[in-house]
Design a protein around this motif. Structure first.
Motif, PDB file in Angstrom:
ATOM      1  N   ARG A 154      -1.038   9.926  -2.274  1.00 38.56           N
ATOM      2  CA  ARG A 154      -1.115   8.466  -2.392  1.00 38.56           C
ATOM      3  C   ARG A 154      -2.333   7.919  -1.662  1.00 38.56           C
ATOM      4  O   ARG A 154      -2.255   7.021  -0.833  1.00 38.56           O
ATOM      5  N   VAL A 211      -1.901   1.052  -3.711  1.00 35.26           N
ATOM      6  CA  VAL A 211      -1.581   0.947  -2.290  1.00 35.26           C
ATOM      7  C   VAL A 211      -1.501  -0.517  -1.870  1.00 35.26           C
ATOM      8  O   VAL A 211      -0.608  -0.929  -1.129  1.00 35.26           O
ATOM      9  N   ARG A 218       4.201  -2.855   4.818  1.00 40.77           N
ATOM     10  CA  ARG A 218       4.085  -1.405   4.893  1.00 40.77           C
ATOM     11  C   ARG A 218       2.823  -1.040   5.657  1.00 40.77           C
ATOM     12  O   ARG A 218       1.781  -1.694   5.516  1.00 40.77           O
ATOM     13  N   THR A 236      -0.445   1.006   6.462  1.00 39.06           N
ATOM     14  CA  THR A 236      -1.513   1.579   5.632  1.00 39.06           C
ATOM     15  C   THR A 236      -2.608   2.084   6.560  1.00 39.06           C
ATOM     16  O   THR A 236      -2.795   1.563   7.661  1.00 39.06           O
ATOM     17  N   ASP A 256      -1.211   5.056   1.924  1.00 37.69           N
ATOM     18  CA  ASP A 256       0.058   4.575   2.451  1.00 37.69           C
ATOM     19  C   ASP A 256       0.435   5.428   3.659  1.00 37.69           C
ATOM     20  O   ASP A 256       0.486   6.655   3.579  1.00 37.69           O
TER      21      ASP A 256
END
Length: 705
Positions: A27, A49, A105, A107, A130
């Protein structure tokens, strides 16, 4: 024993894995940021992302703003700027992004900085991935004993973020979006500011928690924020029962919100309370001594930032009021013209600037219009702007030529007790003839909108900005002349309308021309449309706009008339009259006859000044046609008249031995299509007429290039 021969290795068919496969499985997306153009390319994985729609993303970095919370954005901007500035080869950082469903989230990004031969950064190439699982696993391993470090980090990171907060709302946004509340276990906050013995609620708690009548409360009322402001002591409420018993008036309104604890902290700056902060908890089992010390330390940093924000907003309000007072309160009605003006203060940074506009009615059906921008964004810029607007208006009203108005304004600004300079454009329009004389002092070029909606830039030669031209002794301001036909619109504006970070000025001009071309026909609506674009885009600079449209119903094309008086020995007046004639013949399309008209007019003016001992009045106009033209009159007739106070009629004389004098009337007779003398009271008028071609092509006019 014989050694066994090694057999062939068995490898997968797709070994080694392609780089794209590795990136996809992990990812990990890639980006390429061109610093010169400002374009930021994200591949499909990077877009995933950031949870961005590939069809909507057009490689503008601003589109990432909704995905990156303000605190994270400030931290990232500082990190990248420092790496670009100090010569680093790259950078890396963990940060949070907000998905479209509102979840946050973790990153991670890493970039390599490309520089040219001089060391200037021009490109950043990197990856973004991610990191939620990675950081979640790490947090689980370090959960024991981490509470103290997290708390200290919350105070440190929140204080660092608050350093960038400039307004009260900025402070509130930092506290709500920095995740400091979540790390401290709080679910929401309330905040109030103290003013004249009252607490004004500026940040509410969770949805549905507003209690009627508490928007403004007194410090002596039975509310927790009132208590901490009055006593200057924090109040920690450790259970729902304690809350209900301590504040029976407030509790029934918030009983259903699931709050079981709260911490109310006075915000104290310079030994006086400026507000109060309340943190509300859904699942809190009391406050340890460490919790209390941490919250008190946090409240101290918040109080300092809040005080700066309050002072900033007060200064901003003062400056904005000053600027509004310096701008014209109303725009005068000008016969023969429709005018629209707008001003918008900067949306980004909320500073005040020195942009201004002005409309000055002048005698003889003329009007002066001004647009300008004083260097700087503060109250001093606004004060200088007000003084400069007044002197420009005064010089124009005194009857000075546009170039003289600009030169004298520059001298005034240079002699003023300031280090500021200003850019400016002054346009003086004769609404009867349509002749517009423009002078530019370091300002952006105006635009001209035609009756069919097409829009073009009007390049002006221009001079140095006001203040600088006087400092360097370069006070010559060239005057450009255009003709404004009925229905055409002249657009003057400040650079905030066309300048954008990372974009070329010419691109901004093309975009503005497109907006004007496609904008509403009605002038006030067009001005509103331009401001709507500025408001939507935001920006770091103020914007002033002035639109001037010539009204064809009041400004007949034929019968245009310009007049200047020249006194004996007045060199400036003579130069002004010559310039007026040159501007008229150029704007009215005299074509190849322009030189003959200027030469003949100059001869008549000189004769009047030399041989009568008095002054001369100079008129240039287009003669209305009253009958069908003769064989030699296939066009319009342009007439020059020179009046003086002597009744003595001019007569032809033989040229002297030197050949310098005595040829005036011979020259007039040779060059003009017709000329004559008329008695005017105790004086006379010597006139001459020239047949000039009918003008059909717009592209031949000045300013169309």
């Amino acid at each position: 024993m014989a050694e066994r021969a090694a057999g062939p290795l068995s490898l997968p068919d797709d070994w080694p894995a392609h780089a794209g496969t590795s990136l996809s499985l992990n990812r990990m997306g890639t980006f390429d940021w061109d610093l010169d153009s400002g374009r930021l390319h994200l591949d499909a994985l990077a877009l995933s992302v950031f949870d961005l729609d590939p069809d909507a993303y057009d490689e503008r970095p601003e589109q990432l703003a909704p995905r990156v919370p303000p605190v994270e954005s400030i931290r990232l901007d500082d990190l990248v700027a420092r790496a670009l500035r100090d010569g680093s080869e790259g950078f890396g950082a963990y940060f949070r992004i907000r998905h479209r469903d509102g979840t946050l989230r973790w990153t991670h990004t890493q970039g390599v900085i490309r520089r040219d031969a001089t060391g200037r950064p021009h490109r950043v190439i990197g990856v973004v991935r991610d990191a939620a699982r990675e950081l979640a696993d790490s947090a689980a391993r370090q959960e024991l004993g981490a509470a103290r470090r997290i708390g200290a980090g919350v105070v440190e990171s929140t204080t660092a973020a608050l350093a960038h907060a400039r307004t009260v709302q900025d402070v509130i946004d930092v506290l709500k979006h920095s995740h400091g509340l979540a790390h401290l276990g709080a679910s929401s906050l309330v905040m109030g500011l103290v003013d004249a013995g009252r607490i004004h609620l500026v940040a509410e708690g969770p949805e549905g928690s507003y209690v009627p009548g508490t928007r403004v409360t007194r410090t002596d009322e039975a509310y927790p924020m009132s208590d901490v402001v009055r006593t200057l002591t924090p109040r920690f409420i450790e259970s729902a029962q304690e809350f209900a018993e301590s504040y029976p008036t407030l509790w029934p309104h918030i009983d259903g919100l699931g709050i079981n604890a709260a911490a109310y902290l006075p915000l104290i700056a310079q030994s006086r309370p400026i507000g109060a902060l309340g943190l509300l908890y859904h699942d809190k089992n009391g406050f340890t001594a460490e919790d209390r010390n941490l919250l008190v330390a946090l409240s101290s940093g918040i109080a300092q930032s809040l005080q700066r924000a309050v002072l900033f907003e007060q200064d901003h309000d003062l400056a904005e009021g000053l600027q509004q007072a310096m701008l014209p309160r109303r725009i005068p009605a000008v016969p023969g013209a429709e005018i629209a003006v707008r001003y918008r203060s900067a949306r980004l940074g909320r500073e005040i600037g020195g942009d201004w506009y002005d409309v000055i009615p002048l005698p003889g059906g003329r009007v002066g219009t001004v647009i300008g921008d004083v260097q700087g964004h503060d109250t001093h810029a606004a004060a200088v702007m007000g003084q400069l607007r007044i002197v420009l208006r005064a010089y124009a009203a005194e009857g000075h030529e546009p170039a003289t108005v600009m030169a004298r304004a520059s001298v005034f600004l240079h002699e003023l007790d300031t280090d500021r300079f200003a850019t400016c454009t002054y346009a003086e329009a004769d609404l009867t003839t349509g002749v517009v004389q423009l002078v530019r002092a370091g300002h952006v070029d105006p635009l001209l909108r035609d009756t069919d909606g097409s829009c073009r830039r009007v390049p002006l030669p221009g001079g140095m900005p006001l203040g600088l031209s006087a400092a360097f002794g370069r006070l010559d301001y060239p005057v450009e002349t255009v003709e404004l036909d009925p229905g055409q619109t002249l657009l003057l504006y400040t650079d905030g309308l066309v300048e954008q970070p990372g974009a070329d000025l010419d691109d901004g001009m093309l975009l503005l021309a497109t907006l004007v071309r496609d904008g509403p026909r009605e002038l006030q609506h067009l001005a509103d449309r331009l401001c709507e674009v500025v408001d939507a885009r935001g920006g770091e600079d103020d914007v002033a706009v002035l639109l001037l449209r010539r009204d064809g119903t009041r400004a007949p094309r034929s019968g245009g008339r310009l007049y200047r008086q020249v006194a004996p020995g007045d060199a400036e007046g003579l130069a002004t009259a010559r310039h007026m004639i040159r501007a008229a013949v150029t704007a009215w399309g005299a074509g190849e006859r322009s030189d003959a008209i200027e030469l003949t007019a100059d001869e008549l003016i000189t004769n009047a000044l030399v041989h009568t001992g008095g002054g001369a009045g100079v008129v240039v106009r287009v003669v209305p046609r009253t009958e069908p033209p003769g064989p030699r009159e296939a066009g319009r007739r342009l007439r020059v008249e020179v009046e003086d106070g002597s009744s003595a009629l001019p007569h032809r004389r033989e040229a002297g031995e030197s050949g310098v004098s005595g040829r005036g009337l011979l020259l007039v007779d040779e060059l003009a299509d017709d000329w004559g003398v008329e008695s005017r009271g105790s004086g006379k008028c010597v006139w001459c007429e020239f047949v000039v071609p009918e003008r059909t092509e717009r592209t031949e006019r000045p300013g169309s290039r």
